[in-house]
Design a protein around this motif. Sequence first.
Motif, PDB file in Angstrom:
ATOM      1  N   MET A 121       0.848  -1.186   0.000  1.00  0.00           N
ATOM      2  CA  MET A 121       0.000   0.000   0.000  1.00  0.00           C
ATOM      3  C   MET A 121       0.882   1.233   0.000  1.00  0.00           C
ATOM      4  N   ILE A 122       0.334   2.346  -0.504  1.00  0.00           N
ATOM      5  CA  ILE A 122       1.082   3.598  -0.584  1.00  0.00           C
ATOM      6  C   ILE A 122       0.249   4.718   0.016  1.00  0.00           C
ATOM      7  N   VAL A 123       0.877   5.481   0.902  1.00  0.00           N
ATOM      8  CA  VAL A 123       0.297   6.715   1.428  1.00  0.00           C
ATOM      9  C   VAL A 123       1.177   7.859   0.930  1.00  0.00           C
ATOM     10  N   ALA A 124       0.571   8.922   0.416  1.00  0.00           N
ATOM     11  CA  ALA A 124       1.350  10.044  -0.123  1.00  0.00           C
ATOM     12  C   ALA A 124       0.557  11.330   0.007  1.00  0.00           C
ATOM     13  N   ASN A 125       1.264  12.452  -0.042  1.00  0.00           N
ATOM     14  CA  ASN A 125       0.539  13.714  -0.120  1.00  0.00           C
ATOM     15  C   ASN A 125       0.134  13.959  -1.573  1.00  0.00           C
ATOM     16  N   ALA A 126      -0.930  14.725  -1.765  1.00  0.00           N
ATOM     17  CA  ALA A 126      -1.573  14.836  -3.078  1.00  0.00           C
ATOM     18  C   ALA A 126      -0.616  15.258  -4.171  1.00  0.00           C
ATOM     19  N   GLU A 127       0.317  16.162  -3.873  1.00  0.00           N
ATOM     20  CA  GLU A 127       1.207  16.697  -4.894  1.00  0.00           C
ATOM     21  C   GLU A 127       2.527  15.934  -5.015  1.00  0.00           C
ATOM     22  N   ALA A 128       2.696  14.880  -4.249  1.00  0.00           N
ATOM     23  CA  ALA A 128       3.906  14.065  -4.394  1.00  0.00           C
ATOM     24  C   ALA A 128       3.993  13.553  -5.825  1.00  0.00           C
ATOM     25  N   ARG A 129       5.164  13.664  -6.422  1.00  0.00           N
ATOM     26  CA  ARG A 129       5.320  13.337  -7.836  1.00  0.00           C
ATOM     27  C   ARG A 129       6.093  12.031  -7.998  1.00  0.00           C
ATOM     28  N   PHE A 130       5.536  11.153  -8.795  1.00  0.00           N
ATOM     29  CA  PHE A 130       6.169   9.880  -9.128  1.00  0.00           C
ATOM     30  C   PHE A 130       6.724  10.014 -10.540  1.00  0.00           C
ATOM     31  N   ARG A 172      -3.298  11.910  -8.969  1.00  0.00           N
ATOM     32  CA  ARG A 172      -3.691  11.249 -10.220  1.00  0.00           C
ATOM     33  C   ARG A 172      -3.620   9.735 -10.078  1.00  0.00           C
ATOM     34  N   LEU A 173      -2.547   9.237  -9.471  1.00  0.00           N
ATOM     35  CA  LEU A 173      -2.398   7.787  -9.316  1.00  0.00           C
ATOM     36  C   LEU A 173      -3.438   7.215  -8.360  1.00  0.00           C
ATOM     37  N   ALA A 174      -3.899   8.027  -7.425  1.00  0.00           N
ATOM     38  CA  ALA A 174      -4.938   7.560  -6.504  1.00  0.00           C
ATOM     39  C   ALA A 174      -6.231   7.255  -7.252  1.00  0.00           C
ATOM     40  N   GLN A 175      -6.456   7.940  -8.358  1.00  0.00           N
ATOM     41  CA  GLN A 175      -7.660   7.693  -9.153  1.00  0.00           C
ATOM     42  C   GLN A 175      -7.665   6.286  -9.742  1.00  0.00           C
ATOM     43  N   PHE A 176      -6.467   5.705  -9.879  1.00  0.00           N
ATOM     44  CA  PHE A 176      -6.345   4.347 -10.417  1.00  0.00           C
ATOM     45  C   PHE A 176      -6.087   3.317  -9.322  1.00  0.00           C
ATOM     46  N   GLY A 177      -6.076   3.768  -8.074  1.00  0.00           N
ATOM     47  CA  GLY A 177      -5.910   2.838  -6.970  1.00  0.00           C
ATOM     48  C   GLY A 177      -4.475   2.501  -6.622  1.00  0.00           C
ATOM     49  N   ILE A 178      -3.498   3.128  -7.274  1.00  0.00           N
ATOM     50  CA  ILE A 178      -2.099   2.845  -6.946  1.00  0.00           C
ATOM     51  C   ILE A 178      -1.731   3.459  -5.600  1.00  0.00           C
ATOM     52  N   VAL A 179      -2.204   4.659  -5.347  1.00  0.00           N
ATOM     53  CA  VAL A 179      -2.027   5.303  -4.041  1.00  0.00           C
ATOM     54  C   VAL A 179      -3.299   5.070  -3.238  1.00  0.00           C
ATOM     55  N   ASN A 180      -3.129   4.533  -2.035  1.00  0.00           N
ATOM     56  CA  ASN A 180      -4.285   4.152  -1.219  1.00  0.00           C
ATOM     57  C   ASN A 180      -4.868   5.295  -0.408  1.00  0.00           C
ATOM     58  N   GLU A 181      -3.990   6.138   0.118  1.00  0.00           N
ATOM     59  CA  GLU A 181      -4.452   7.237   0.954  1.00  0.00           C
ATOM     60  C   GLU A 181      -3.684   8.510   0.626  1.00  0.00           C
ATOM     61  N   ILE A 182      -4.398   9.633   0.620  1.00  0.00           N
ATOM     62  CA  ILE A 182      -3.788  10.943   0.450  1.00  0.00           C
ATOM     63  C   ILE A 182      -3.737  11.625   1.814  1.00  0.00           C
ATOM     64  N   ALA A 183      -2.559  12.115   2.174  1.00  0.00           N
ATOM     65  CA  ALA A 183      -2.382  12.791   3.460  1.00  0.00           C
ATOM     66  C   ALA A 183      -1.922  14.222   3.224  1.00  0.00           C
ATOM     67  N   GLU A 184      -2.077  15.043   4.239  1.00  0.00           N
ATOM     68  CA  GLU A 184      -1.593  16.414   4.156  1.00  0.00           C
ATOM     69  C   GLU A 184      -0.064  16.419   4.123  1.00  0.00           C
ATOM     70  N   PRO A 185       0.535  17.398   3.436  1.00  0.00           N
ATOM     71  CA  PRO A 185       1.999  17.493   3.442  1.00  0.00           C
ATOM     72  C   PRO A 185       2.547  17.535   4.865  1.00  0.00           C
ATOM     73  N   GLY A 186       3.572  16.757   5.105  1.00  0.00           N
ATOM     74  CA  GLY A 186       4.161  16.671   6.435  1.00  0.00           C
ATOM     75  C   GLY A 186       3.499  15.675   7.354  1.00  0.00           C
ATOM     76  N   GLU A 187       2.371  15.112   6.917  1.00  0.00           N
ATOM     77  CA  GLU A 187       1.641  14.149   7.751  1.00  0.00           C
ATOM     78  C   GLU A 187       1.622  12.752   7.143  1.00  0.00           C
ATOM     79  N   VAL A 188       2.395  12.569   6.078  1.00  0.00           N
ATOM     80  CA  VAL A 188       2.348  11.289   5.362  1.00  0.00           C
ATOM     81  C   VAL A 188       2.806  10.136   6.247  1.00  0.00           C
ATOM     82  N   LEU A 189       3.925  10.305   6.930  1.00  0.00           N
ATOM     83  CA  LEU A 189       4.438   9.216   7.770  1.00  0.00           C
ATOM     84  C   LEU A 189       3.451   8.897   8.886  1.00  0.00           C
ATOM     85  N   ASN A 190       2.898   9.923   9.530  1.00  0.00           N
ATOM     86  CA  ASN A 190       1.921   9.671  10.600  1.00  0.00           C
ATOM     87  C   ASN A 190       0.705   8.914  10.068  1.00  0.00           C
ATOM     88  N   SER A 191       0.247   9.298   8.870  1.00  0.00           N
ATOM     89  CA  SER A 191      -0.900   8.603   8.272  1.00  0.00           C
ATOM     90  C   SER A 191      -0.542   7.161   7.942  1.00  0.00           C
TER      91      SER A 191
END
Length: 260
Positions: A121-130, A172-191
Motif C-alpha cells: 500500500m502507498i500513502v502520499a501527499n496529493a502533490e507528491a510526484r512519481f 492522479r495515481l490515486a484515481q487508479f488505486g495505486i495510491v491508497n491514501e492521500i495525506a496532508e503534506p508533512g503528515e504522510v508518515l503519521n498517516s
Amino acid sequence: MTKVLSTTDAGILTLTLDGPDSRNSINPDVYRAVRDHVVNAGQDPEIRAIVVTGAGGFFSSGGNVNALRDSANGPLSAVNSNTDYLNAMIRAIADCPTPVIAAVEGGAAGAGVALALACDMIVANAEARFTVAYVRVGLSPDGGVTHFLRAALPRQLVNELCILGRPATAERLAQFGIVNEIAEPGEVLNSALTLAGKVAAGPASAIRSIKHLVNIAADSELCTHLWAEADHINQARFGPEAAEGLSAFLDKRKPDFRKI
C-alpha cells in the motif's frame, strides 16, 4: 551515502532512507540493507507491519546518476550484480508475508518509484510526484516498474509515464488505486503509521494469507485459485484467530487479535 535507519514500535518496523545530500538516492548497500530488514521482519512474529519512508521530506530519488554513468566503465558482471541486489530487494518486499506500506512525502523517482510500487500500500501527499525518468538519461526502467504500473494502469498511460518521462502526482495515481491514501503534506508518515497500526491490530495469519493470495491471483487460473483460497480459509477455521474473530462477532464486541 544513504543510510537505512530502523525503528520498531507497537509491532511496526519503520525503515527510513536517510541521505539528505542526494534526496535519499539508493544503491546496492541500500538494496541489501532494506532486503535484510524486510526478510528478518517477515520471520519475526512480533513484527506485524512494515513502513518504508524517506527522510527530509522526500521518498527517494532512485539510483545515483553519477554511479550509473561510472558503471559503464566497469565490467558487465558488476552491473548485473548491482541489478541482482535491486531485484532481490523488490522480491523481498513482494514476497514478505508481512504487509509493507510506503510513506511517500514529496515524491519518488526511478528506482525510488520501483521501491514504492513494490509495497502493498502507498500513502502520499496529493502533490507528491512519481517520476519514471529513466528515458531522460537514455535508459529503460528496472526494479519492476513496468510490471507494477502495467498491472494497474492502461497501456497508454504507462507509455506516457515511461516513454515521455512525465511525472504523475499521487492524486492522479490515486484515481487508479495505486495510491491508497492521500495525506496532508508533512503528515504522510503519521498517516502511514496509523494505517500500519490498523494492519498490526488485525489477524496476522489471515493477513499473511490474504497477501499471498493477492500476489498469486493474477497468474492463477480460476480453478487453481479457488483451491488455493479454499485451502487457506479451511486451515484458518481451526486456528485461534478465527475462534477469536467469530466469537467476537457473535458476542457483538471488538476482536482482540494481538493477544493471540
